[in-house]
Design a protein around this motif. Sequence first.
Motif, PDB file in Angstrom:
ATOM      1  N   UNK A   5     -31.146  15.310   2.597  1.00  0.00           N
ATOM      2  CA  UNK A   5     -30.745  16.545   3.264  1.00  0.00           C
ATOM      3  C   UNK A   5     -29.388  16.342   3.919  1.00  0.00           C
ATOM      4  N   UNK A   6     -28.678  17.459   4.079  1.00  0.00           N
ATOM      5  CA  UNK A   6     -27.378  17.462   4.728  1.00  0.00           C
ATOM      6  C   UNK A   6     -27.491  18.371   5.940  1.00  0.00           C
ATOM      7  N   UNK A   7     -27.050  17.877   7.103  1.00  0.00           N
ATOM      8  CA  UNK A   7     -27.130  18.725   8.299  1.00  0.00           C
ATOM      9  C   UNK A   7     -25.831  18.673   9.091  1.00  0.00           C
ATOM     10  N   UNK A   8     -25.596  19.803   9.761  1.00  0.00           N
ATOM     11  CA  UNK A   8     -24.429  19.958  10.626  1.00  0.00           C
ATOM     12  C   UNK A   8     -24.778  20.982  11.682  1.00  0.00           C
ATOM     13  N   UNK A   9     -24.433  20.705  12.912  1.00  0.00           N
ATOM     14  CA  UNK A   9     -24.668  21.655  13.997  1.00  0.00           C
ATOM     15  C   UNK A   9     -23.335  22.005  14.623  1.00  0.00           C
ATOM     16  N   UNK A  10     -23.082  23.303  14.723  1.00  0.00           N
ATOM     17  CA  UNK A  10     -21.869  23.769  15.383  1.00  0.00           C
ATOM     18  C   UNK A  10     -22.267  24.639  16.561  1.00  0.00           C
ATOM     19  N   UNK A  11     -21.289  25.070  17.311  1.00  0.00           N
ATOM     20  CA  UNK A  11     -21.569  25.956  18.435  1.00  0.00           C
ATOM     21  C   UNK A  11     -22.107  27.295  17.941  1.00  0.00           C
ATOM     22  N   UNK A  12     -21.833  27.626  16.688  1.00  0.00           N
ATOM     23  CA  UNK A  12     -22.234  28.922  16.130  1.00  0.00           C
ATOM     24  C   UNK A  12     -23.537  28.890  15.339  1.00  0.00           C
ATOM     25  N   UNK A  13     -24.072  27.727  15.071  1.00  0.00           N
ATOM     26  CA  UNK A  13     -25.307  27.674  14.306  1.00  0.00           C
ATOM     27  C   UNK A  13     -25.554  26.306  13.713  1.00  0.00           C
ATOM     28  N   UNK A  14     -26.615  26.244  12.936  1.00  0.00           N
ATOM     29  CA  UNK A  14     -27.008  24.986  12.309  1.00  0.00           C
ATOM     30  C   UNK A  14     -27.022  25.139  10.793  1.00  0.00           C
ATOM     31  N   UNK A  15     -26.762  24.031  10.125  1.00  0.00           N
ATOM     32  CA  UNK A  15     -26.823  23.974   8.668  1.00  0.00           C
ATOM     33  C   UNK A  15     -27.753  22.821   8.319  1.00  0.00           C
ATOM     34  N   UNK A  16     -28.789  23.101   7.590  1.00  0.00           N
ATOM     35  CA  UNK A  16     -29.703  22.060   7.109  1.00  0.00           C
ATOM     36  C   UNK A  16     -30.087  22.426   5.689  1.00  0.00           C
ATOM     37  N   UNK A  17     -29.665  21.603   4.740  1.00  0.00           N
ATOM     38  CA  UNK A  17     -29.917  21.900   3.346  1.00  0.00           C
ATOM     39  C   UNK A  17     -30.560  20.702   2.662  1.00  0.00           C
ATOM     40  N   UNK A  18     -31.803  20.865   2.190  1.00  0.00           N
ATOM     41  CA  UNK A  18     -32.405  19.803   1.372  1.00  0.00           C
ATOM     42  C   UNK A  18     -31.769  19.828  -0.025  1.00  0.00           C
ATOM     43  N   UNK A  19     -31.563  18.661  -0.578  1.00  0.00           N
ATOM     44  CA  UNK A  19     -30.975  18.541  -1.918  1.00  0.00           C
ATOM     45  C   UNK A  19     -31.737  17.504  -2.727  1.00  0.00           C
TER      46      UNK A  19
END
Length: 99
Positions: A5-19
Amino acid sequence: MLHISVCYASANGEFLRPLTVAPGTTIGQAIEMSGVLEAYPDINLTTQPVGIYAKKKTLDTVLRERNRIEIYRPLVADPKESRRKRAARREGAPGRTGS
């Protein structure tokens, strides 16, 4: 195939994508495949560190099963300076005495 999985958290939201990726895939390749760079164009992989489960890694690190790739943001405040400010506030609080 590897499940990561790839994840990133910003002040505007979160990104979590399983691959699901092929063996031999690197962190950099997985980040490109995930779509996080399109979703968050402000990410700069030349200046922002990346890692796997809070351990910094390079973009050419080969992935293993169940790795979670994390893209780290720059710190907003210097942790040492924040600690100094908290300590100074505690020392000046009424009812407290120094040791």
